[in-house]
Structure formats: C-alpha cells, structure tokens
Design a protein around this motif. Sequence first.
Motif, PDB file in Angstrom:
ATOM      1  N   VAL A 361       0.799  -1.062   0.077  1.00 14.33           N
ATOM      2  CA  VAL A 361      -0.067   0.151   0.099  1.00 14.33           C
ATOM      3  C   VAL A 361       0.767   1.186   0.047  1.00 14.33           C
ATOM      4  O   VAL A 361       1.949   1.252   0.774  1.00 14.33           O
ATOM      5  CB  VAL A 361      -0.873  -0.059   0.997  1.00 14.33           C
ATOM      6  N   PHE A 362       0.476   2.130  -0.635  1.00 14.08           N
ATOM      7  CA  PHE A 362       1.253   3.585  -0.843  1.00 14.08           C
ATOM      8  C   PHE A 362       0.870   4.510   0.207  1.00 14.08           C
ATOM      9  O   PHE A 362      -0.342   4.548   0.673  1.00 14.08           O
ATOM     10  CB  PHE A 362       1.105   4.170  -2.301  1.00 14.08           C
ATOM     11  N   ASN A 363       1.790   5.203   0.633  1.00 12.52           N
ATOM     12  CA  ASN A 363       1.631   6.143   1.765  1.00 12.52           C
ATOM     13  C   ASN A 363       1.401   7.323   0.939  1.00 12.52           C
ATOM     14  O   ASN A 363       2.393   8.329   0.797  1.00 12.52           O
ATOM     15  CB  ASN A 363       2.728   6.474   2.721  1.00 12.52           C
ATOM     16  N   ASP A 482       7.167   5.315   1.929  1.00 12.13           N
ATOM     17  CA  ASP A 482       6.679   5.730   0.863  1.00 12.13           C
ATOM     18  C   ASP A 482       5.514   4.605   0.405  1.00 12.13           C
ATOM     19  O   ASP A 482       4.486   4.881  -0.139  1.00 12.13           O
ATOM     20  CB  ASP A 482       7.468   5.982  -0.485  1.00 12.13           C
ATOM     21  N   LEU A 483       5.984   3.313   0.873  1.00 14.23           N
ATOM     22  CA  LEU A 483       5.237   2.195   0.380  1.00 14.23           C
ATOM     23  C   LEU A 483       5.477   1.041   1.500  1.00 14.23           C
ATOM     24  O   LEU A 483       6.442   1.166   2.159  1.00 14.23           O
ATOM     25  CB  LEU A 483       5.179   1.678  -0.977  1.00 14.23           C
ATOM     26  N   LEU A 484       4.360   0.394   1.889  1.00  6.22           N
ATOM     27  CA  LEU A 484       4.483  -0.566   3.228  1.00  6.22           C
ATOM     28  C   LEU A 484       3.872  -2.038   2.548  1.00  6.22           C
ATOM     29  O   LEU A 484       2.734  -2.014   2.013  1.00  6.22           O
ATOM     30  CB  LEU A 484       3.752   0.014   4.265  1.00  6.22           C
ATOM     31  N   ILE A 485       4.690  -2.960   2.933  1.00  2.89           N
ATOM     32  CA  ILE A 485       4.448  -4.307   2.693  1.00  2.89           C
ATOM     33  C   ILE A 485       3.301  -4.656   3.891  1.00  2.89           C
ATOM     34  O   ILE A 485       3.646  -4.557   4.925  1.00  2.89           O
ATOM     35  CB  ILE A 485       5.326  -5.449   2.711  1.00  2.89           C
ATOM     36  N   GLY A 486       2.161  -5.031   3.630  1.00  2.00           N
ATOM     37  CA  GLY A 486       1.132  -5.548   4.855  1.00  2.00           C
ATOM     38  C   GLY A 486       0.623  -6.836   4.230  1.00  2.00           C
ATOM     39  O   GLY A 486       0.868  -7.520   3.177  1.00  2.00           O
ATOM     40  N   PHE A 551      -3.841   1.803  -8.390  1.00  2.00           N
ATOM     41  CA  PHE A 551      -2.440   1.629  -8.063  1.00  2.00           C
ATOM     42  C   PHE A 551      -2.149   2.179  -6.623  1.00  2.00           C
ATOM     43  O   PHE A 551      -0.997   2.453  -6.247  1.00  2.00           O
ATOM     44  CB  PHE A 551      -1.294   1.821  -8.997  1.00  2.00           C
ATOM     45  N   TRP A 552      -3.121   2.279  -5.928  1.00  2.00           N
ATOM     46  CA  TRP A 552      -2.889   2.582  -4.495  1.00  2.00           C
ATOM     47  C   TRP A 552      -2.742   1.368  -3.866  1.00  2.00           C
ATOM     48  O   TRP A 552      -1.873   1.485  -2.571  1.00  2.00           O
ATOM     49  CB  TRP A 552      -4.416   3.098  -3.941  1.00  2.00           C
ATOM     50  N   ILE A 553      -3.100   0.250  -4.116  1.00  2.00           N
ATOM     51  CA  ILE A 553      -2.624  -0.862  -3.311  1.00  2.00           C
ATOM     52  C   ILE A 553      -2.502  -1.943  -4.612  1.00  2.00           C
ATOM     53  O   ILE A 553      -2.788  -2.076  -5.808  1.00  2.00           O
ATOM     54  CB  ILE A 553      -4.025  -1.654  -2.701  1.00  2.00           C
TER      55      ILE A 553
END
Length: 594
Positions: A361-363, A482-486, A551-553
């Motif tokens: 997911v993008f911050n 800036d982006l996160l693995i969840g 492409f937010w997720i």
Amino acid sequence: MELSDAHFIRLASALQPAERAEEPIRVTIEQLSGLLCCTPRNVKFILRRLEEKALISWKPGRGRGHASSLAFLRSMEDLLEETFHELLVQGKIKEAIELIGAPEVSSLLRERLWTELNRQMGFHSEPEASSGQDVLRMMRNRHLERLDPAFVFTAFEAYIIGQVCDTLVSYDASSKGFLPGLAHTWEHSDQYTRWTFYLRKGVRFHHGKTMTAEDVKYTLERLFQVDSHALWQYRDIAEVKTDGDYTISFCLSRPNLFFLHLIGSLYMSVLPNDVVFSGIPIGTGSFRIANLNKDVLTLTAFDSYYGIRPLLDRVEIWFLPDQAGSDRHYELSGPENDELMAWNQYNSSIDYPALGCRYIVFNLRREGVHHRKEIREALRIAYDRIALIRELGGSRYTPADSLLPWISSERQVEERPLKEAEELLRQAGYAGEPIQLAYPPKKEESEEAEWLEKRCRAIGLHLMLHPLRLGRSDEEILHNADLLIGEEVLEDDWEWGMMNFYKNRRNYLHFLFNPAQTELLDRETESIFQLTKPERVSRLLQAEQLARDNFWILHGCHLNKRAKLSQSLLGLHTGSFGFLDISRLWVKSGDGGN
C-alpha cells in the motif's frame, strides 16, 4: 540455577580447556578471588561446596601465594544442559529460555537446547490431580499487543479475545449464516430498524457475575466512551432499550440489513459492567485469562462455561521476539507463517488457505514521486505476482487480484515485461529519486522486499529498504515509508472483514491515504448497510477496484498456512483467521487399545 552451579560455570568458562577438560589446572586463591568477585575466605567456601557436589577436585597449595591444583570433573556444557532439563521439568520455561541465551552457551549447545525446547512444546499431561491436567504449550515470535475488544487490530489478538469472550451471535462459515451465542434467539422489525435479542439465562462471567442485558448495553456504550475505531459500524444506533435482565433492543435511525454481522463482531465481545477494564478482558468464553505478562499468556478452561467445556485444561503461550540469538527463525509456535501451532512431534500437518492476501500500500500522505500514477504502475509491474510464486515460492500459492481468492481466480493476471516499467518511469520523468519501502521483520516479507529491490534496481528505480522495528509506532511508518508491505487476513465472516478493511480508520488504508482517496472509498461504501448481500458485495468489489485501478494498493499473493501437528492431537477445526480452535482440541493418549 543454584548459586554453586553459577560459580562452577563462571570458573569453567574462564579456566576449563576444551581439549583437556578434566586435566588439573594450576591456579591461586587470589586468581579465583578475582574470577568469582569475592574474598579469598569466600573462595574456599565455594570450592568446598563444589567439591561436595562432585563438580571439581581441589588440592590447595602449601604456603601463602603458592599455586593450587583445580580439576573440573564435569564439563560446563554438561552442567548447562542438565540445568536446562531441570528447568523444563519444573515448568520454568522463561528461565530455560534465558539460559539458552547465556553467553557461556556455545552455538552447538544452543542449537541442541532449542531443539529440546521445541520438543517440550505441545501437549503435556501433568498429574496435579487424580484426573491429571492436560496442558498445551505454544510459542510466538512477537510480544502480545493490546487485548481490548474496543481496539483489537491484529489477527492473533482477535483470536485470543474470541477464546475469552463471546458475542450475542456468531458467524458460521459452513452455513454462511449466524448461530446463537449469548442470545438464544433474535428478531427484527419489518423495516430492519429495530433488532431485539433474547439472552441466555445463567451465563456467568469469569469473575462470577451473571450476565444480563445491562452488560450488553454497557459494552456498546464503552465503545463510544473510549472512542473505539469500530464506531463506524454502530453510529446508526439511536437508542438501546432493555426489558428486564434478558431482553435487549437496538433502535436504529435507518434500516440495517447487516446488523447481525455488526453485533457478532469482536468489538461487541460482551464485558461485565461492574469491572473497570484494566487491560485483561473478563469474558464469558470457554477460556479465562489466568496470567498475562510480557513473557507468557496462560489460559485455563472455564468450568462454568455455558457451552461445552474445553477438553484442554490449560494453554500456555510464550512470547519470544528476540531470543534465538542468530539468523535462524525459531518460530516454535509455528514453523511456517508465524502460526500458533507447535507440537512435540511433527508427524502430520494441516494446510488451510487464508482469506486475504499480502499486499503493498502506498503512503499518499507523504510527499514524493510515488504520487505519480506511472511510477506506481511501474512498481505494479516490478511487484509481479506470478514471478513471486515462481522465484520465491513459500506460502504463496496463487496470484491475488483481490482480497478474496475466488474473485482473484476469475481474473486474468498476466506477467508484464520489466521493459514496460522502464518506459513508465521515463514517461513520469523519474530521475532516480529514492523511494522508501517499509516492511515487517518477518521471513517472507523480508524476502519479498529484497526481491523487489533487485527488480527495481534492474529498471533503474531506486528502492530503499526500511525494516520496521518490532515495537514500531504508526509515526515511524507515516514518516519513513513511501510504501508498505502489509498482510490482511479476513475473518470467517469475510463480508464484514472486507468492509472493516475499507471503512475502519485504524486500517492502513485510512492511515496512509490522504483525505481525497479516503473520501472516494467512502463514496463507494456509502449506505452499504441498507443493501442486500449481492448489492453489498458489488459495492465492496467496486471499492477494491478503485484502489486497484489507481495502484493505491498492489495485491501480492494469496497465502497457504500450514500447522505441523502431532498425530495424537484430535478435534482439529480451523476457526477465524485460520487459527485452530483450541476449545475443541483434545489429545488421544495411550495406544488406543492396540
């Protein structure tokens, strides 16, 4: 560990030669006094005690200052291993774990002790009473987070609350409907604006109080008092009415066809109204919390449970976030995917695909080049789901294009060439600006981050890796990623779980999206409680498509969980979040009549 044993280990670690363990060593009292940090008089007392225990042979030198002879009759490793086994027999798991991490323990011995500790996990029968006590021990590789139904966020904590507390109704995955819980029946008005629940009589909380409608009312009121992040689902409740001790009605400001899902969610785990919540939930569930500290959570069967009493008497869950002392992942509570299961003999296993998936997911609250859609699409190509499965494997079993595996299977997911990503970066005017990727410090997430960094490097995208600390704060993610693995694991009630994913302000989406994105998602799910199930699911998939198409997720892969089990363990039923339901487990002892 006895003090004399500790003295022996201190001397042996400093003086005992590994190649000639039992050969006499010339030492002086003054030298031993320095090693033991005590007076010469106390040294002589300690040496006599060690001789009495047949740990050393001591021959004092003649005259002051003359060397004496000291021989070690046992190796330090033997004593450490013996002490370790004694701690396990006494049930002193914490002390045993601390011994494994002691600096005197060699890497080879540490490996043996971890193996032995692993064998001690799982089922044990303790003859504390004539009937014995059936005990299950498990381990987790992280500390327990907040056990408050009003703020439950992670799957494991939600799982524990589900063992300790009950709700008015419960979702049944097999029938895709609701079963009675603390309410034995219920009804609604023709317009779905009034829901009435009739409570069971004689249900007791763990501290002895009988449950009434006032406790249910208090549970809802508490969510508003503490400003729970679950309030989005209860704001249509205009009034709560009780009619005696065993009838409660919820009057709504508008129709709600989804109300059973909301009243059956973990947030409405019923708590007693006569106890101020202090961090340990008091519920009506089949297990009660007997002990909780930073090292262990102990659950004991609740003998006065209104349903079927668990067949296990006690469950111990030990938390070991940083104990291995090496690069190995000692996830004794589950060797794969940080699951809750670990048994003393791994001779069978159970696989269960988890609802949900891993994702990026993008911050969008943080300024940066990732706000350009072309760059996010380039990352979509780099984070290729088919290549992930082919090159990394592991628990990844199918590409995800939705949180729901059956929706993903209906969509065509194709592997796109990295050259397309290079062209997108060129169109975006990308000039090598660094992009920060944050990820949890777990095995598969770390693998994915390193794998993605290499693929980004191949297309000229500067991806910087930022592993998160175990005790991370939300601010760390917000300001350093800036982006996160969840990873999202949905409840059995997947429709509610998916709705919670998009509407709960505590979820990563609302935490990392700016108000513009959040407003667009809210529009897709507006008035969703007034819709029929097909209409609700359609709206949820539209919200998912909005986040996917922009492409937010970036959906990753659906995950296959595996628990390795002892073949003597019976009553295996996967519950919500894929964990095994410990309230239904039992162990077959003996030879079964053979």
